[in-house]
Each structure stands twice: as C-alpha cells, then as structure tokens.
Design an enzyme around this catalytic site. Structure first.
Site, PDB file in Angstrom:
ATOM      1  N   SER A  33       0.883  -1.237  -0.102  1.00  0.00           N
ATOM      2  CA  SER A  33      -0.255   0.538  -0.513  1.00  0.00           C
ATOM      3  C   SER A  33       0.462   1.204  -0.423  1.00  0.00           C
ATOM      4  O   SER A  33       1.672   1.482   0.826  1.00  0.00           O
ATOM      5  CB  SER A  33      -0.741  -0.196   0.995  1.00  0.00           C
ATOM      6  OG  SER A  33      -1.819  -0.612   1.726  1.00  0.00           O
ATOM      7  N   HIS A  64      -4.006   0.689  -4.733  1.00  0.00           N
ATOM      8  CA  HIS A  64      -3.345  -0.939  -5.297  1.00  0.00           C
ATOM      9  C   HIS A  64      -3.976  -0.796  -7.131  1.00  0.00           C
ATOM     10  O   HIS A  64      -4.843  -1.460  -7.378  1.00  0.00           O
ATOM     11  CB  HIS A  64      -4.216  -2.446  -4.704  1.00  0.00           C
ATOM     12  CG  HIS A  64      -3.712  -2.281  -3.496  1.00  0.00           C
ATOM     13  ND1 HIS A  64      -1.849  -2.839  -2.763  1.00  0.00           N
ATOM     14  CD2 HIS A  64      -3.602  -2.089  -2.094  1.00  0.00           C
ATOM     15  CE1 HIS A  64      -1.850  -2.742  -1.482  1.00  0.00           C
ATOM     16  NE2 HIS A  64      -2.617  -2.400  -1.353  1.00  0.00           N
ATOM     17  N   HIS A  86      -5.221  -9.105  -0.532  1.00  0.00           N
ATOM     18  CA  HIS A  86      -5.984  -9.254   0.838  1.00  0.00           C
ATOM     19  C   HIS A  86      -6.498 -10.287   1.208  1.00  0.00           C
ATOM     20  O   HIS A  86      -7.592 -10.590   0.448  1.00  0.00           O
ATOM     21  CB  HIS A  86      -5.850  -7.468   1.374  1.00  0.00           C
ATOM     22  CG  HIS A  86      -4.435  -7.334   1.334  1.00  0.00           C
ATOM     23  ND1 HIS A  86      -4.443  -6.492  -0.046  1.00  0.00           N
ATOM     24  CD2 HIS A  86      -3.621  -6.476   1.904  1.00  0.00           C
ATOM     25  CE1 HIS A  86      -3.487  -5.417  -0.006  1.00  0.00           C
ATOM     26  NE2 HIS A  86      -2.668  -5.882   1.568  1.00  0.00           N
ATOM     27  N   TYR A  88      -8.606  -9.985   3.904  1.00  0.00           N
ATOM     28  CA  TYR A  88      -9.498  -9.778   4.235  1.00  0.00           C
ATOM     29  C   TYR A  88     -10.598  -9.775   3.409  1.00  0.00           C
ATOM     30  O   TYR A  88     -12.344  -9.284   3.826  1.00  0.00           O
ATOM     31  CB  TYR A  88      -9.272  -8.558   4.965  1.00  0.00           C
ATOM     32  CG  TYR A  88      -8.652  -7.434   4.447  1.00  0.00           C
ATOM     33  CD1 TYR A  88      -9.369  -6.600   3.510  1.00  0.00           C
ATOM     34  CD2 TYR A  88      -7.843  -6.726   4.718  1.00  0.00           C
ATOM     35  CE1 TYR A  88      -8.571  -5.000   2.589  1.00  0.00           C
ATOM     36  CE2 TYR A  88      -6.933  -6.123   3.910  1.00  0.00           C
ATOM     37  CZ  TYR A  88      -6.808  -5.179   2.401  1.00  0.00           C
ATOM     38  OH  TYR A  88      -6.357  -3.945   1.796  1.00  0.00           O
ATOM     39  N   GLU A  89     -10.183  -9.659   2.133  1.00  0.00           N
ATOM     40  CA  GLU A  89     -11.611  -9.421   0.605  1.00  0.00           C
ATOM     41  C   GLU A  89     -11.995 -10.587   0.377  1.00  0.00           C
ATOM     42  O   GLU A  89     -13.038 -10.931   0.357  1.00  0.00           O
ATOM     43  CB  GLU A  89     -10.142  -8.869  -0.625  1.00  0.00           C
ATOM     44  CG  GLU A  89     -10.077  -7.608  -0.348  1.00  0.00           C
ATOM     45  CD  GLU A  89      -9.316  -7.261  -1.471  1.00  0.00           C
ATOM     46  OE1 GLU A  89      -9.158  -7.088  -2.475  1.00  0.00           O
ATOM     47  OE2 GLU A  89      -7.993  -7.343  -0.860  1.00  0.00           O
ATOM     48  N   ALA A 116       3.113  -1.527   4.243  1.00  0.00           N
ATOM     49  CA  ALA A 116       2.627  -0.781   5.148  1.00  0.00           C
ATOM     50  C   ALA A 116       2.518  -1.469   6.730  1.00  0.00           C
ATOM     51  O   ALA A 116       1.160  -2.938   6.382  1.00  0.00           O
ATOM     52  CB  ALA A 116       1.372   0.290   4.541  1.00  0.00           C
ATOM     53  N   MET A 214      -1.723  -6.968   7.488  1.00  0.00           N
ATOM     54  CA  MET A 214      -2.440  -7.739   7.119  1.00  0.00           C
ATOM     55  C   MET A 214      -2.079  -8.773   5.587  1.00  0.00           C
ATOM     56  O   MET A 214      -3.511  -8.401   4.771  1.00  0.00           O
ATOM     57  CB  MET A 214      -3.937  -6.962   6.315  1.00  0.00           C
ATOM     58  CG  MET A 214      -4.046  -5.521   8.010  1.00  0.00           C
ATOM     59  SD  MET A 214      -5.750  -4.612   7.222  1.00  0.00           S
ATOM     60  CE  MET A 214      -5.711  -3.890   9.020  1.00  0.00           C
ATOM     61  N   SER A 215      -0.856  -7.995   5.199  1.00  0.00           N
ATOM     62  CA  SER A 215       0.020  -9.257   4.189  1.00  0.00           C
ATOM     63  C   SER A 215       0.603  -9.564   4.608  1.00  0.00           C
ATOM     64  O   SER A 215       1.357 -10.214   4.896  1.00  0.00           O
ATOM     65  CB  SER A 215      -0.611  -7.872   3.134  1.00  0.00           C
ATOM     66  OG  SER A 215       0.506  -6.889   3.526  1.00  0.00           O
ATOM     67  N   ASN A 238       2.468   3.432  10.866  1.00  0.00           N
ATOM     68  CA  ASN A 238       1.785   4.407  12.474  1.00  0.00           C
ATOM     69  C   ASN A 238       2.216   3.151  13.906  1.00  0.00           C
ATOM     70  O   ASN A 238       3.206   2.277  13.439  1.00  0.00           O
ATOM     71  CB  ASN A 238       0.563   4.728  12.457  1.00  0.00           C
ATOM     72  CG  ASN A 238       0.080   2.672  11.495  1.00  0.00           C
ATOM     73  OD1 ASN A 238      -0.188   2.600  10.583  1.00  0.00           O
ATOM     74  ND2 ASN A 238      -0.182   2.093  12.535  1.00  0.00           N
ATOM     75  N   HIS A 250      -7.250   3.547   6.659  1.00  0.00           N
ATOM     76  CA  HIS A 250      -6.652   3.902   5.135  1.00  0.00           C
ATOM     77  C   HIS A 250      -5.633   4.413   4.749  1.00  0.00           C
ATOM     78  O   HIS A 250      -4.809   4.615   4.137  1.00  0.00           O
ATOM     79  CB  HIS A 250      -7.283   2.324   4.496  1.00  0.00           C
ATOM     80  CG  HIS A 250      -6.697   1.913   3.480  1.00  0.00           C
ATOM     81  ND1 HIS A 250      -5.790   1.593   3.318  1.00  0.00           N
ATOM     82  CD2 HIS A 250      -7.384   2.461   2.169  1.00  0.00           C
ATOM     83  CE1 HIS A 250      -5.118   0.813   1.874  1.00  0.00           C
ATOM     84  NE2 HIS A 250      -5.377   1.822   1.129  1.00  0.00           N
TER      85      HIS A 250
END
Ligand code: HPA
Length: 275
Positions: A33, A64, A86, A88-89, A116, A214-215, A238, A250
């Site tokens: 990202s 993306h 990802h 989560y998709e 990220a 998350m990846s 962060n 995001h």
C-alpha cells in the site's frame, strides 16, 4: 489434464514472456500500500494490467492499481507487481498463488515483499523501514489449505528460513551503503480488515512481534512452497493501536507510506544490484 489454476499460470507466463521481450527478470517485487511508485522508476517499462492475465487478482482497494510492470532498475532487470489480494477480501488464495507461481514460471528466483505496517516498538517510528527477519501467521488463514498442487511444491514446506538470511544480509548492506536506517524485526500478520485493538497490540508485542500488518505472510508461504527465495521490508505508517493517540485509517496509512516510499525505492534499487 492440468487444473484450471495450472493452465492460468502457464497462460499468464506465456503472455508476460511474450510482452516483456528482452527483459529476463530474476527478481520480482510485490509493492505494498502506497509503495507503488517504484514501478515508475523503471527504465524501458512494459506494463500489463492484471485483467489481461488469467487468474490474477481483481483489485478492489484504493492504493493498489493492479498491474505488472517489468523494466530496468539501476541496470538490473526487475518485475514489479502493483497490487495484490488481501485475505480480508476473500478466502480464495488462487489469485495470489497464480501471481506468485507465474513469477516462478517466468524465471524469477527472488521475491521482494513490501507492505505498510504498524510499529510495535517505540524506537521503530512512522516513516521508517523495518526489514522482515521472520513472521508470525496470526491470520487464522493459511494459503496452502486444500489439496496440494504437487507440481508447484511439497505438501509440508519447511519455514525455518522463510525470510532468507543471505538476502537479508544483502538488504542490510544496501541500506548501510545508502545511509538508510533499516530496523529488523518480526512481522505479525492479522487478517483485518479492522485495525487491531490496544489489547491485541499488547498481545502481538508479547508474542514476539515488532510490526503488524494484514499481508505478506501468505505471499511468503506461497513463494517458499514453490522454491522462491524471499526478502522484504515493512514501511511503518503508524504506531500500533494504543501506542500513540493517532486515529488509524486506510487514508492515514497511504498518506504516511509516502514518508517512507522514497527510502524504500532507493533501498530496493541498491539491493537488486547485489543479487
Ligand atoms: N495494523 C495492521 N495493518 C496495518 C497497520 C496496523 O497498524 N498499519 C498499516 N497496515
């Protein structure tokens, strides 16, 4: 009769090899990202949208783009993948498997993963880079669940050297040469799509994590299964939830990824010359 997945990999391989002509990349870079700018640094670029490659991911997340770009970086042939699935998709690991196994099929040997991530340590600050030395799969998901595709790799792939120590050494040397601060640590993958709670962040610290995201962990597992070597780094966007009072989103991730993107691009450019 080859499976639909195998046919997709072979077909995508032929399309890519047909289009990239003289380029023979040995290294592929999956751009996380906000880190897609590396593909704009390539000389003599050839780009192919994922939608022209059978079985490649359909992109849904802002930041993306969904394209393969091959070209020359600092005198070295590379191929970049801008955008990835990802988990989560979707539950479907095949788009990511197709993408990574196609890289192997075109002759790539090394996969550079980037993402990220949130920091779990006060000394690893926003805008800085952390080399991933190991991972914890905390996604409750494994991309190799289901029948094993024996032609790509074994049922039980070892993960003792998931993040390649020799490549990590080269990445460190590249960072030193460029004067880029590079932390090192363990990446903990949560499935998302929510950011973590402060309690989950404290748990991830206690588990031995240094950054959360998350990846990249499914990508690493798929790549190691088919015999690619893996190296990579997180761009810290962060502090983990509860470690500072910033509000996570995001948009915040994409905005802060820009702060690390320049160093990330320089680091990868210096790294590939050492392969
Ligand atoms: N948690 C999970 N994923 C992330 C984060 C985070 O804090 N920052 C960027 N991606």
């Amino acid at each position: 009769m080859p499976s639909m997945h195998t046919q997709n990999v072979e077909c995508a391989r032929d399309i890519i090899l047909g289009k990239i002509g003289a380029h023979h990349p040995k290294v592929a870079v999956i751009l996380g990202s906000g880190l897609g700018g590396l593909s704009d640094r390539l000389k003599y670029p050839v780009s192919i949208p994922y939608r022209e490659l059978p079985g490649f991911p359909a992109m849904t997340v802002a930041g993306h783009r969904g394209e393969v770009v091959a070209g020359n970086l600092n005198g070295v042939e590379v191929i970049t993948l801008r955008g990835r699935t990802h988990f989560y998709e979707t539950d479907n690991a095949y788009p990511l498997k197709t993408m990574i196994r196609t890289m192997k099929a075109i002759g790539v040997e090394t996969l550079f993963l980037s993402n990220a991530a949130g920091s779990l340590r006060p000394e690893i600050k926003t805008g800085e880079l952390m080399m991933i030395t190991d991972h914890i799969n905390y996604m409750g998901f494994h991309p190799l669940v289901g029948p094993n595709d024996d032609i790509f790799g074994p049922r039980f792939p070892p993960m003792g050297d998931a993040w390649d120590p020799a490549l990590a050494k080269k990445l460190k040397e590249a960072a030193q040469q460029q004067g880029i601060p590079l932390h090192e640590g363990v990446y903990v993958a949560f499935r998302g799509p929510s950011f973590e709670t402060p309690a989950e962040i404290r748990m991830a610290q206690k588990m031995g994590g240094d950054a959360v995201g998350m990846s990249s962990v499914p990508d690493c597992i798929i790549a190691r299964h088919c015999g690619l070597k893996v190296v990579g780094c997180s761009c810290i966007t962060n502090m983990g939830a509860g470690l500072s009072d910033e509000k996570l989103s995001h948009e915040h991730t994409l905005e802060n990824a820009k702060r690390g993107a320049d160093n990330f691009e320089k680091l990868v450019a210096a790294f590939v010359t050492r392969l």
